[in-house]
Design an enzyme around this catalytic site. Sequence first.
Site, mmCIF file in Angstrom:
data_model
loop_
_atom_site.group_PDB
_atom_site.id
_atom_site.type_symbol
_atom_site.label_atom_id
_atom_site.label_comp_id
_atom_site.label_asym_id
_atom_site.label_seq_id
_atom_site.Cartn_x
_atom_site.Cartn_y
_atom_site.Cartn_z
ATOM 1 N N LYS A 19 -5.407 6.194 -6.643
ATOM 2 C CA LYS A 19 -5.244 6.780 -5.306
ATOM 3 C C LYS A 19 -4.803 8.240 -5.376
ATOM 4 O O LYS A 19 -5.357 9.085 -4.697
ATOM 5 C CB LYS A 19 -4.138 6.075 -4.498
ATOM 6 C CG LYS A 19 -4.222 4.598 -4.400
ATOM 7 C CD LYS A 19 -3.056 4.058 -3.587
ATOM 8 C CE LYS A 19 -1.696 4.184 -4.206
ATOM 9 N NZ LYS A 19 -1.322 3.330 -5.293
ATOM 10 N N ARG A 36 3.242 0.183 2.749
ATOM 11 C CA ARG A 36 3.394 -0.694 1.597
ATOM 12 C C ARG A 36 3.640 -2.149 2.012
ATOM 13 O O ARG A 36 3.721 -3.026 1.168
ATOM 14 C CB ARG A 36 4.625 -0.302 0.799
ATOM 15 C CG ARG A 36 4.555 0.772 -0.255
ATOM 16 C CD ARG A 36 3.542 0.623 -1.307
ATOM 17 N NE ARG A 36 3.981 0.950 -2.637
ATOM 18 C CZ ARG A 36 3.868 2.157 -3.209
ATOM 19 N NH1 ARG A 36 3.368 3.180 -2.567
ATOM 20 N NH2 ARG A 36 4.252 2.319 -4.452
ATOM 21 N N ARG A 83 -0.854 5.975 -18.615
ATOM 22 C CA ARG A 83 -0.081 6.947 -17.840
ATOM 23 C C ARG A 83 1.361 7.015 -18.342
ATOM 24 O O ARG A 83 1.960 8.087 -18.392
ATOM 25 C CB ARG A 83 -0.112 6.565 -16.356
ATOM 26 C CG ARG A 83 0.440 7.643 -15.465
ATOM 27 C CD ARG A 83 0.104 7.381 -14.023
ATOM 28 N NE ARG A 83 0.978 6.385 -13.433
ATOM 29 C CZ ARG A 83 0.861 5.944 -12.177
ATOM 30 N NH1 ARG A 83 -0.107 6.390 -11.411
ATOM 31 N NH2 ARG A 83 1.704 5.060 -11.699
ATOM 32 N N ARG A 114 6.474 8.466 -16.805
ATOM 33 C CA ARG A 114 7.106 7.971 -15.574
ATOM 34 C C ARG A 114 7.910 6.729 -15.901
ATOM 35 O O ARG A 114 7.384 5.780 -16.463
ATOM 36 C CB ARG A 114 6.025 7.647 -14.530
ATOM 37 C CG ARG A 114 6.013 8.606 -13.369
ATOM 38 C CD ARG A 114 4.875 8.322 -12.440
ATOM 39 N NE ARG A 114 5.120 7.136 -11.610
ATOM 40 C CZ ARG A 114 4.393 6.842 -10.547
ATOM 41 N NH1 ARG A 114 3.393 7.620 -10.200
ATOM 42 N NH2 ARG A 114 4.654 5.757 -9.841
ATOM 43 N N ARG A 119 6.136 -3.941 -10.118
ATOM 44 C CA ARG A 119 5.376 -3.200 -9.096
ATOM 45 C C ARG A 119 4.105 -3.954 -8.709
ATOM 46 O O ARG A 119 3.707 -3.953 -7.545
ATOM 47 C CB ARG A 119 5.061 -1.799 -9.593
ATOM 48 C CG ARG A 119 6.325 -0.928 -9.643
ATOM 49 C CD ARG A 119 6.121 0.338 -10.440
ATOM 50 N NE ARG A 119 5.121 1.192 -9.863
ATOM 51 C CZ ARG A 119 4.313 1.987 -10.576
ATOM 52 N NH1 ARG A 119 4.378 2.001 -11.896
ATOM 53 N NH2 ARG A 119 3.449 2.751 -9.960
HETATM 54 P P1 AMP Z 1 3.930 5.462 -5.927
HETATM 55 O O1 AMP Z 1 3.924 6.822 -6.552
HETATM 56 O O2 AMP Z 1 3.183 5.423 -4.618
HETATM 57 O O3 AMP Z 1 3.484 4.378 -6.879
HETATM 58 O O4 AMP Z 1 5.453 5.124 -5.531
HETATM 59 C C1 AMP Z 1 6.461 5.080 -6.528
HETATM 60 C C2 AMP Z 1 7.645 4.287 -6.014
HETATM 61 O O5 AMP Z 1 8.181 4.939 -4.846
HETATM 62 C C3 AMP Z 1 7.352 2.866 -5.562
HETATM 63 O O6 AMP Z 1 7.350 1.943 -6.632
HETATM 64 C C4 AMP Z 1 8.512 2.627 -4.588
HETATM 65 O O7 AMP Z 1 9.730 2.388 -5.271
HETATM 66 C C5 AMP Z 1 8.630 3.978 -3.898
HETATM 67 N N1 AMP Z 1 7.751 4.060 -2.704
HETATM 68 C C6 AMP Z 1 6.678 4.877 -2.519
HETATM 69 N N2 AMP Z 1 6.125 4.696 -1.316
HETATM 70 C C7 AMP Z 1 6.865 3.732 -0.705
HETATM 71 C C8 AMP Z 1 6.802 3.071 0.548
HETATM 72 N N3 AMP Z 1 5.829 3.366 1.438
HETATM 73 N N4 AMP Z 1 7.732 2.141 0.827
HETATM 74 C C9 AMP Z 1 8.708 1.831 -0.038
HETATM 75 N N5 AMP Z 1 8.821 2.387 -1.256
HETATM 76 C C10 AMP Z 1 7.914 3.339 -1.598
#
Ligand code: AMP
Length: 191
Positions: free
Chosen positions: A13, A88, A127, A133, A144
């Site tokens: 994404k 989410r 990654r 990360r 996750r």
């Molecule tokens: P991402 O980069 O989108 O994979 O997000 C990394 C982390 O940020 C996730 O595993 C969550 O801990 C937090 N996070 C990102 N977006 C959200 C969301 N919409 N709601 C809750 N936690 C989020």
Amino acid sequence: MRIVLFGPPGSGKGTQAAVLKDHLGVPHISTGDLLRAAVRAGSPLGLQVKAVMDAGQLVSDDLMLDLLADRFGQPDAAAGFILDGYPRNLVQANALDAMLARIGQPLDGALLLEVPHEQIVDRLAGRAAAEGRKDDDPDTVRARLRVYAEQTAPVADFYRRRGQLTELDGTGTVDDVQGRLRAALAALAPA
Ligand code: AMP
């Protein structure tokens, strides 16, 4: 144009949105990037969310909605947005809906990138090695993926029921997937 781009962690994404934003001339709003920036800056929000993110769990819906409302209030978002990482769960999907209805700017559509489970695991391992990360370590990746299956996957049905969901094959090269995304967007908003 206002779209939600979603899919499991590692579905590409972020990579796709970063390319697509120039094509569409709208900002890429990644809630994960916003949160990581807050953690790096050591802001009160960053201090509050770091442990939750490191565990691969979801940050609270209230905090996320405040963060998003703030970002939507910035001038560049008036042109539209590609939203990556939000909603989410169903609470967030409803909250987004209400917020966009309030400002009279409904979504044009939701695009779901589908990638087989084994490829996701391989990509995230790659990654982890490349970017370091913390939430890409194997245990956190499992957490996750579980959160995605239990809480985020139902969001697809939310948009499907309203006829707003386009499911796309997320495998192949970045260009392959970008081509599919652009074709899907052209179908949403014929020139
Ligand atoms: P991402 O980069 O989108 O994979 O997000 C990394 C982390 O940020 C996730 O595993 C969550 O801990 C937090 N996070 C990102 N977006 C959200 C969301 N919409 N709601 C809750 N936690 C989020």
